[in-house]
Design a protein around this motif. Structure first.
Motif, PDB file in Angstrom:
ATOM      1  N   VAL A  35      20.014  27.611  32.263  1.00 60.67           N
ATOM      2  CA  VAL A  35      20.871  27.419  33.239  1.00 60.67           C
ATOM      3  C   VAL A  35      22.176  26.640  32.713  1.00 60.67           C
ATOM      4  CG1 VAL A  35      21.404  26.172  35.492  1.00 60.67           C
ATOM      5  CG2 VAL A  35      19.095  27.163  35.133  1.00 60.67           C
ATOM      6  N   VAL A  36      23.189  27.263  32.881  1.00 59.98           N
ATOM      7  CA  VAL A  36      24.567  26.868  32.358  1.00 59.98           C
ATOM      8  C   VAL A  36      25.671  26.922  33.555  1.00 59.98           C
ATOM      9  CG1 VAL A  36      26.304  27.380  30.716  1.00 59.98           C
ATOM     10  CG2 VAL A  36      24.068  27.974  30.268  1.00 59.98           C
ATOM     11  N   SER A  37      26.464  25.813  33.394  1.00 59.83           N
ATOM     12  CA  SER A  37      27.411  25.885  34.457  1.00 59.83           C
ATOM     13  C   SER A  37      28.902  25.453  33.886  1.00 59.83           C
ATOM     14  CB  SER A  37      27.157  24.451  35.338  1.00 59.83           C
ATOM     15  OG  SER A  37      27.460  23.383  34.682  1.00 59.83           O
ATOM     16  N   MET A  38      29.767  26.063  34.849  1.00 56.73           N
ATOM     17  CA  MET A  38      31.142  25.925  34.303  1.00 56.73           C
ATOM     18  C   MET A  38      32.280  25.675  35.597  1.00 56.73           C
ATOM     19  SD  MET A  38      33.500  28.906  32.326  1.00 56.73           S
ATOM     20  CE  MET A  38      33.582  30.047  33.940  1.00 56.73           C
ATOM     21  N   ARG A  39      33.091  24.912  35.237  1.00 56.09           N
ATOM     22  CA  ARG A  39      34.018  24.657  36.234  1.00 56.09           C
ATOM     23  C   ARG A  39      35.212  25.686  36.050  1.00 56.09           C
ATOM     24  NH1 ARG A  39      35.024  21.018  40.456  1.00 56.09           N
ATOM     25  NH2 ARG A  39      36.860  20.362  40.941  1.00 56.09           N
ATOM     26  N   VAL A  40      35.596  26.148  37.316  1.00 55.56           N
ATOM     27  CA  VAL A  40      36.787  27.152  36.998  1.00 55.56           C
ATOM     28  C   VAL A  40      38.157  26.493  36.993  1.00 55.56           C
ATOM     29  CG1 VAL A  40      38.041  29.189  37.966  1.00 55.56           C
ATOM     30  CG2 VAL A  40      35.360  29.018  38.046  1.00 55.56           C
ATOM     31  N   PHE A  48      45.780  37.493  40.927  1.00 60.07           N
ATOM     32  CA  PHE A  48      45.486  37.539  42.453  1.00 60.07           C
ATOM     33  C   PHE A  48      44.821  35.943  42.571  1.00 60.07           C
ATOM     34  CE2 PHE A  48      44.669  41.946  41.340  1.00 60.07           C
ATOM     35  CZ  PHE A  48      45.696  42.385  42.234  1.00 60.07           C
ATOM     36  N   HIS A  49      44.900  34.992  41.779  1.00 58.58           N
ATOM     37  CA  HIS A  49      44.407  33.607  41.959  1.00 58.58           C
ATOM     38  C   HIS A  49      43.082  33.381  42.164  1.00 58.58           C
ATOM     39  CE1 HIS A  49      48.728  32.134  41.512  1.00 58.58           C
ATOM     40  NE2 HIS A  49      48.912  33.319  42.560  1.00 58.58           N
ATOM     41  N   ILE A  50      42.130  34.579  41.618  1.00 57.71           N
ATOM     42  CA  ILE A  50      40.626  34.363  41.575  1.00 57.71           C
ATOM     43  C   ILE A  50      40.320  34.404  40.187  1.00 57.71           C
ATOM     44  CG2 ILE A  50      40.628  35.485  44.018  1.00 57.71           C
ATOM     45  CD1 ILE A  50      39.788  38.082  42.517  1.00 57.71           C
ATOM     46  N   THR A  51      38.994  33.963  39.985  1.00 51.91           N
ATOM     47  CA  THR A  51      38.604  33.890  38.790  1.00 51.91           C
ATOM     48  C   THR A  51      38.685  35.183  38.147  1.00 51.91           C
ATOM     49  OG1 THR A  51      36.914  31.914  39.614  1.00 51.91           O
ATOM     50  CG2 THR A  51      36.445  32.863  37.474  1.00 51.91           C
ATOM     51  N   HIS A  52      39.048  35.107  36.885  1.00 47.77           N
ATOM     52  CA  HIS A  52      38.986  36.406  36.154  1.00 47.77           C
ATOM     53  C   HIS A  52      37.407  36.761  35.888  1.00 47.77           C
ATOM     54  CE1 HIS A  52      39.769  39.201  32.505  1.00 47.77           C
ATOM     55  NE2 HIS A  52      40.925  39.048  32.787  1.00 47.77           N
ATOM     56  N   GLY A  53      37.251  38.070  35.952  1.00 48.62           N
ATOM     57  CA  GLY A  53      35.810  38.504  35.873  1.00 48.62           C
ATOM     58  C   GLY A  53      35.363  38.183  34.384  1.00 48.62           C
ATOM     59  N   LEU A  85      30.073  40.181  42.841  1.00 50.12           N
ATOM     60  CA  LEU A  85      29.935  40.273  44.288  1.00 50.12           C
ATOM     61  C   LEU A  85      30.641  39.561  45.060  1.00 50.12           C
ATOM     62  CD1 LEU A  85      25.924  39.898  43.797  1.00 50.12           C
ATOM     63  CD2 LEU A  85      27.241  41.823  44.264  1.00 50.12           C
ATOM     64  N   LYS A  86      31.247  38.373  44.506  1.00 49.74           N
ATOM     65  CA  LYS A  86      32.009  37.598  45.448  1.00 49.74           C
ATOM     66  C   LYS A  86      33.111  36.967  44.443  1.00 49.74           C
ATOM     67  CE  LYS A  86      31.897  33.164  48.195  1.00 49.74           C
ATOM     68  NZ  LYS A  86      31.012  32.048  48.276  1.00 49.74           N
ATOM     69  N   SER A  87      34.436  36.746  44.993  1.00 48.10           N
ATOM     70  CA  SER A  87      35.314  36.031  43.941  1.00 48.10           C
ATOM     71  C   SER A  87      35.515  34.562  44.283  1.00 48.10           C
ATOM     72  CB  SER A  87      36.703  36.722  44.464  1.00 48.10           C
ATOM     73  OG  SER A  87      37.121  36.293  45.773  1.00 48.10           O
ATOM     74  N   THR A  88      35.789  33.915  43.302  1.00 43.06           N
ATOM     75  CA  THR A  88      35.925  32.468  43.208  1.00 43.06           C
ATOM     76  C   THR A  88      37.242  32.118  42.894  1.00 43.06           C
ATOM     77  OG1 THR A  88      34.982  32.267  41.042  1.00 43.06           O
ATOM     78  CG2 THR A  88      33.517  32.110  43.169  1.00 43.06           C
ATOM     79  N   VAL A  89      37.646  30.567  43.047  1.00 47.21           N
ATOM     80  CA  VAL A  89      38.783  30.278  42.593  1.00 47.21           C
ATOM     81  C   VAL A  89      38.836  29.025  41.730  1.00 47.21           C
ATOM     82  CG1 VAL A  89      40.008  31.164  44.809  1.00 47.21           C
ATOM     83  CG2 VAL A  89      39.104  28.906  44.812  1.00 47.21           C
ATOM     84  N   ALA A  90      40.046  28.428  41.064  1.00 50.51           N
ATOM     85  CA  ALA A  90      40.184  27.290  40.435  1.00 50.51           C
ATOM     86  C   ALA A  90      39.494  26.085  41.317  1.00 50.51           C
ATOM     87  CB  ALA A  90      41.300  27.070  39.968  1.00 50.51           C
TER      88      ALA A  90
END
Length: 136
Positions: A35-40, A48-53, A85-90
């Motif tokens: 399990v690995v986590s990362m803050r955008v 588009f101000h969404i997390t780059h794939g 499946l879903k976009s996220t943001v900073a």
């Protein structure tokens, strides 16, 4: 959780400048499971101000790398696919959970689910691994 001082991925991750630069945190490191986590961050978003794939893929790929390097043999990706499946943001925190599905001889198959802080699926990643003749 496996003892971090004895896991083969400890050495790999200490050398992983890309994951460190992206602020990834290894939450769990067990044979065949990671399990690995990362803050955008703002610099991880696209036009588009969404997390780059590519950053979502990189997070999943890091969890996959940890899960498939479950012994002292260097194991690398033979291929991988991702479905967004879903976009996220900073400001959001993404978590990738990798699990071994099959391992036979020098090859393996691993599934990684990336979720946001609400537990909503952001991406599904499938990685295929191959073990080399090198040791960690």
């Amino acid at each position: 959780m496996a003892d971090a001082a004895t896991t083969p991925t400890r050495t790999m991750m200490q050398r992983d400048q890309a994951s460190a630069a992206l602020g990834m945190v290894v939450e769990l490191d067990e044979p065949g499971h990671a399990v690995v986590s990362m803050r955008v961050r703002d610099d991880m978003t696209n036009g588009f101000h969404i997390t780059h794939g590519g950053f979502v893929f990189t997070l999943a790929d890091t969890a996959f790398a940890i899960a498939c390097n479950e012994d002292h043999t260097v194991t690398v990706a033979a291929g991988a696919d991702i479905t967004f499946l879903k976009s996220t943001v900073a400001g959001q925190t993404l978590t990738a959970t990798a699990r071994r599905r099959a391992r036979s001889g020098r090859t393996g198959l691993y599934d990684v689910t990336v979720v946001d802080e609400q537990g909503d699926a952001v991406a599904e990643f499938r990685g295929r691994s191959i073990s080399t003749n090198r040791t960690i």
